[in-house]
Design a protein around this motif. Sequence first.
Motif, PDB file in Angstrom:
ATOM      1  N   LEU A  47       0.814  -1.213   0.000  1.00 37.53           N
ATOM      2  CA  LEU A  47       0.000   0.000   0.000  1.00 37.53           C
ATOM      3  C   LEU A  47       0.849   1.266   0.000  1.00 37.53           C
ATOM      4  O   LEU A  47       0.397   2.323  -0.442  1.00 37.53           O
ATOM      5  CB  LEU A  47      -0.942   0.004   1.209  1.00 37.53           C
ATOM      6  N   ASN A  48       2.088   1.155   0.476  1.00 36.76           N
ATOM      7  CA  ASN A  48       2.940   2.341   0.570  1.00 36.76           C
ATOM      8  C   ASN A  48       3.440   2.826  -0.780  1.00 36.76           C
ATOM      9  O   ASN A  48       3.948   3.954  -0.880  1.00 36.76           O
ATOM     10  CB  ASN A  48       4.147   2.044   1.462  1.00 36.76           C
ATOM     11  N   VAL A  49       3.314   2.011  -1.819  1.00 35.69           N
ATOM     12  CA  VAL A  49       3.868   2.393  -3.116  1.00 35.69           C
ATOM     13  C   VAL A  49       3.118   3.573  -3.726  1.00 35.69           C
ATOM     14  O   VAL A  49       3.663   4.283  -4.589  1.00 35.69           O
ATOM     15  CB  VAL A  49       3.862   1.191  -4.082  1.00 35.69           C
ATOM     16  N   ARG A  50       1.914   3.824  -3.285  1.00 36.29           N
ATOM     17  CA  ARG A  50       1.161   4.942  -3.869  1.00 36.29           C
ATOM     18  C   ARG A  50       1.934   6.249  -3.744  1.00 36.29           C
ATOM     19  O   ARG A  50       1.958   7.053  -4.685  1.00 36.29           O
ATOM     20  CB  ARG A  50      -0.218   5.070  -3.222  1.00 36.29           C
ATOM     21  N   THR A  51       2.530   6.488  -2.593  1.00 32.50           N
ATOM     22  CA  THR A  51       3.273   7.734  -2.401  1.00 32.50           C
ATOM     23  C   THR A  51       4.402   7.851  -3.410  1.00 32.50           C
ATOM     24  O   THR A  51       4.639   8.934  -3.984  1.00 32.50           O
ATOM     25  CB  THR A  51       3.833   7.805  -0.973  1.00 32.50           C
ATOM     26  N   GLY A  72       5.670  -5.910  -8.481  1.00 25.99           N
ATOM     27  CA  GLY A  72       5.169  -6.377  -7.193  1.00 25.99           C
ATOM     28  C   GLY A  72       4.172  -5.417  -6.581  1.00 25.99           C
ATOM     29  O   GLY A  72       2.970  -5.527  -6.785  1.00 25.99           O
ATOM     30  N   ARG A  73       4.686  -4.419  -5.861  1.00 30.38           N
ATOM     31  CA  ARG A  73       3.824  -3.603  -5.013  1.00 30.38           C
ATOM     32  C   ARG A  73       2.811  -2.760  -5.784  1.00 30.38           C
ATOM     33  O   ARG A  73       1.753  -2.430  -5.241  1.00 30.38           O
ATOM     34  CB  ARG A  73       4.689  -2.687  -4.140  1.00 30.38           C
ATOM     35  N   MET A  74       3.098  -2.405  -7.028  1.00 28.52           N
ATOM     36  CA  MET A  74       2.148  -1.575  -7.771  1.00 28.52           C
ATOM     37  C   MET A  74       0.830  -2.290  -8.017  1.00 28.52           C
ATOM     38  O   MET A  74      -0.198  -1.652  -8.268  1.00 28.52           O
ATOM     39  CB  MET A  74       2.780  -1.093  -9.088  1.00 28.52           C
ATOM     40  N   ARG A  75       0.836  -3.616  -7.882  1.00 30.00           N
ATOM     41  CA  ARG A  75      -0.416  -4.368  -8.028  1.00 30.00           C
ATOM     42  C   ARG A  75      -1.392  -4.028  -6.899  1.00 30.00           C
ATOM     43  O   ARG A  75      -2.602  -4.162  -7.068  1.00 30.00           O
ATOM     44  CB  ARG A  75      -0.115  -5.859  -8.044  1.00 30.00           C
ATOM     45  N   TRP A  76      -0.858  -3.627  -5.756  1.00 26.89           N
ATOM     46  CA  TRP A  76      -1.719  -3.251  -4.631  1.00 26.89           C
ATOM     47  C   TRP A  76      -2.605  -2.054  -4.988  1.00 26.89           C
ATOM     48  O   TRP A  76      -3.595  -1.805  -4.327  1.00 26.89           O
ATOM     49  CB  TRP A  76      -0.867  -2.945  -3.408  1.00 26.89           C
ATOM     50  N   TRP A  77      -2.248  -1.356  -6.059  1.00 21.37           N
ATOM     51  CA  TRP A  77      -3.058  -0.230  -6.532  1.00 21.37           C
ATOM     52  C   TRP A  77      -3.590  -0.486  -7.942  1.00 21.37           C
ATOM     53  O   TRP A  77      -3.858   0.442  -8.695  1.00 21.37           O
ATOM     54  CB  TRP A  77      -2.248   1.065  -6.454  1.00 21.37           C
ATOM     55  N   GLY A  78      -3.724  -1.772  -8.296  1.00 24.86           N
ATOM     56  CA  GLY A  78      -4.415  -2.132  -9.525  1.00 24.86           C
ATOM     57  C   GLY A  78      -3.599  -2.059 -10.787  1.00 24.86           C
ATOM     58  O   GLY A  78      -4.154  -2.136 -11.885  1.00 24.86           O
ATOM     59  N   LEU A  79      -2.278  -1.944 -10.686  1.00 26.30           N
ATOM     60  CA  LEU A  79      -1.425  -1.728 -11.848  1.00 26.30           C
ATOM     61  C   LEU A  79      -0.575  -2.949 -12.178  1.00 26.30           C
ATOM     62  O   LEU A  79       0.163  -3.445 -11.321  1.00 26.30           O
ATOM     63  CB  LEU A  79      -0.487  -0.536 -11.596  1.00 26.30           C
ATOM     64  N   TYR A 206     -11.968  -2.794   5.957  1.00 28.86           N
ATOM     65  CA  TYR A 206     -10.779  -3.592   5.676  1.00 28.86           C
ATOM     66  C   TYR A 206     -10.045  -3.286   4.375  1.00 28.86           C
ATOM     67  O   TYR A 206      -8.860  -3.603   4.269  1.00 28.86           O
ATOM     68  CB  TYR A 206     -11.151  -5.083   5.688  1.00 28.86           C
ATOM     69  N   ILE A 207     -10.705  -2.719   3.380  1.00 28.65           N
ATOM     70  CA  ILE A 207     -10.023  -2.491   2.113  1.00 28.65           C
ATOM     71  C   ILE A 207      -9.123  -1.268   2.240  1.00 28.65           C
ATOM     72  O   ILE A 207      -9.559  -0.193   2.621  1.00 28.65           O
ATOM     73  CB  ILE A 207     -11.034  -2.321   0.960  1.00 28.65           C
ATOM     74  N   GLY A 208      -7.848  -1.472   1.946  1.00 29.45           N
ATOM     75  CA  GLY A 208      -6.863  -0.416   2.155  1.00 29.45           C
ATOM     76  C   GLY A 208      -6.267  -0.407   3.544  1.00 29.45           C
ATOM     77  O   GLY A 208      -5.438   0.438   3.864  1.00 29.45           O
ATOM     78  N   SER A 209      -6.675  -1.356   4.377  1.00 29.00           N
ATOM     79  CA  SER A 209      -6.133  -1.483   5.729  1.00 29.00           C
ATOM     80  C   SER A 209      -4.944  -2.434   5.726  1.00 29.00           C
ATOM     81  O   SER A 209      -4.966  -3.480   5.068  1.00 29.00           O
ATOM     82  CB  SER A 209      -7.206  -2.027   6.681  1.00 29.00           C
ATOM     83  N   LYS A 210      -3.915  -2.096   6.505  1.00 26.11           N
ATOM     84  CA  LYS A 210      -2.736  -2.954   6.561  1.00 26.11           C
ATOM     85  C   LYS A 210      -2.973  -4.217   7.380  1.00 26.11           C
ATOM     86  O   LYS A 210      -2.105  -5.081   7.435  1.00 26.11           O
ATOM     87  CB  LYS A 210      -1.546  -2.162   7.081  1.00 26.11           C
ATOM     88  N   GLU A 211      -4.152  -4.340   7.975  1.00 25.65           N
ATOM     89  CA  GLU A 211      -4.487  -5.565   8.693  1.00 25.65           C
ATOM     90  C   GLU A 211      -4.458  -6.769   7.756  1.00 25.65           C
ATOM     91  O   GLU A 211      -4.052  -7.870   8.154  1.00 25.65           O
ATOM     92  CB  GLU A 211      -5.862  -5.421   9.342  1.00 25.65           C
ATOM     93  N   PHE A 212      -4.910  -6.568   6.495  1.00 18.45           N
ATOM     94  CA  PHE A 212      -4.959  -7.680   5.548  1.00 18.45           C
ATOM     95  C   PHE A 212      -4.266  -7.338   4.224  1.00 18.45           C
ATOM     96  O   PHE A 212      -4.635  -7.868   3.177  1.00 18.45           O
ATOM     97  CB  PHE A 212      -6.405  -8.087   5.285  1.00 18.45           C
ATOM     98  N   SER A 213      -3.277  -6.482   4.257  1.00 16.37           N
ATOM     99  CA  SER A 213      -2.610  -6.083   3.013  1.00 16.37           C
ATOM    100  C   SER A 213      -1.388  -6.932   2.689  1.00 16.37           C
ATOM    101  O   SER A 213      -0.726  -6.695   1.676  1.00 16.37           O
ATOM    102  CB  SER A 213      -2.189  -4.604   3.089  1.00 16.37           C
ATOM    103  N   ASN A 214      -1.086  -7.921   3.526  1.00 16.34           N
ATOM    104  CA  ASN A 214      -0.007  -8.865   3.224  1.00 16.34           C
ATOM    105  C   ASN A 214      -0.536 -10.275   3.440  1.00 16.34           C
ATOM    106  O   ASN A 214      -0.388 -10.867   4.504  1.00 16.34           O
ATOM    107  CB  ASN A 214       1.219  -8.614   4.100  1.00 16.34           C
ATOM    108  N   LEU A 215      -1.174 -10.803   2.410  1.00 14.46           N
ATOM    109  CA  LEU A 215      -1.708 -12.162   2.424  1.00 14.46           C
ATOM    110  C   LEU A 215      -0.763 -13.082   1.659  1.00 14.46           C
ATOM    111  O   LEU A 215       0.086 -12.614   0.899  1.00 14.46           O
ATOM    112  CB  LEU A 215      -3.090 -12.186   1.772  1.00 14.46           C
TER     113      LEU A 215
END
Length: 565
Positions: A47-51, A72-79, A206-215
């Motif tokens: 999620l941190n890649v957005r910045t 890798g991480r850019m997929r967390w923002w749909g890319l 939960y969406i966008g929360s780091k509670e479940f952002s590393n599955l």
Amino acid sequence: MAATPQNPAAATPRRKVSRHRGEGQWAAGHHTPLNGNEQFKKDDDGLNVRTRIETIYSKRGFDSIDPNDLRGRMRWWGLYTQRRPGIDGGKTAVLEPEELDDEYFMLRVRIDGGRLTTRQLRVIGEISQEFARGTADITDRQNVQYHWIRIEDVPEIWNRLEAVGLSTTEACGDTPRVVIGSPVAGIAEDEIIDGSSAIDEIHRRYIGSKEFSNLPRKFKTAISGSPLLDVAHEINDVAFVGVHHPEHGPGFDLWVGGGLSTNPKIGVRLGAWVPLAEVPDVWAGVIGIFRDYGYRRLRTRARLKFLVADWGAEKFRQVLEDEYLGRKLVDGPAPEQPVQQWRDHIGVHRQKDGRFYVGFAPRVGRVDGATLTKIADLAEAHGSGRVRTTVEQKMIVLDVEEDKVESLVEGLEALDLTARPSSFRRGTMACTGIEFCKLAIVETKQRGSQLIDELERRLPDFDEPLTINLNGCPNACARIQVADIGLKGQLVVNDKGEQVEGYQVHLGGALGLEAGFGRKVRGLKVTSEELPDYVERVLKRFQAEREDGERFATWAARASEEALS
């Protein structure tokens, strides 16, 4: 030295003793990353890649992107990077990622529950035209996917989407993906229960929360109270299926562990009934088990379905209740079998408020930004401010007054979006394919559209429910194993000895009605060029041999290999 009773070690070579690292389950204390994917997730949350996208990459361009962010991480923002043009399918598994990558992206817009306002749809269409060369495919998970996106334009696209309540947050990556829902939730006359509030609450919490952002890997959710079983619940990681409990009334039956790809599994019932208000908590419990107990050592075993297969339903439910909910779940009934095979809501249907909804069929989910904008205009002109996407790559306009229905249908027809499609137009789906996907081996979208045209011409009177799903690789994004005719893209040898695009054939898969996977006929592969001939031949044999009322899937299960060849 010779071996002697006093020196037994001399008889047996000394082996290096290593500690077994297990499956990488956090709950077992295995927090050391066991592969590159787990390492980059530990190094920095996706999620941190957005910045970095907003402050660095969008300003300095594609070449400035760190490889672990890019793939890798850019997929967390749909890319996702899309496939470089001109690379044939034979090179898909041979080239390195940087050789396959184009400097453009696929961008996925998550549409939870398939719910859109016409204002949102118009913005999606405008972004397509301005930034994505007109592309805007509807997926079989109710999302919209753009192509040809430049990294420089991503912040502006996010601004426009978020201004109307849309996002790309966790649309991809090892995250809770879009929550699919019944596209007629809250309006259908026959609905058991409306799950929309649960979808909204899951998204809020939960969406966008780091509670479940590393599955361990992606996590797919389905929630529907429709008796048509209209969200493919059998192949999701977790699904809540509408049922009537004899004592407690309407609620949801809980399923876990479904999924396709190269190791398909039908989800299993836990035998638990969940009231609407408790769905978000139970969802969090299931995804929590996946986060903590899911297998992280091998990506090929990192889906929830493998844990469920190893544990079984009884243990999974016990862990859910004891460790995550702190209470017992209520036992409940299984959903009833739907009364019809089609569950896509195509056509004209009365809503419970007396108005009507109209479902229509684009070609294999392929639309464009200009068309989406026209759909928004057409819906509003006929009194509607709401549209829906479906898990069959279709769309629905809601809230149409009876005296405006026929005019809407005619307007859709003028856009080649028919509400009265043939079985072939209605039942054919296709994944992205080699045009844009780096994993694909063959073309799918154009092939699927051409197949529709050919079958409509050759079999104009065929009106049986039938699904034909085309996939560009073995990963089953288009659900080939559960289609009447599933086509898995691969390179095959034609009668001239040449290697060409073609498909391995799966026959007789189904969801909803006697869910199961299609059979493969030994050695049966067809070239893309032969595909219309093959499908025509099999369907004519089905028509000739079927028993009264028999579905294609049932016939295919009993038919001889000769009849299916």
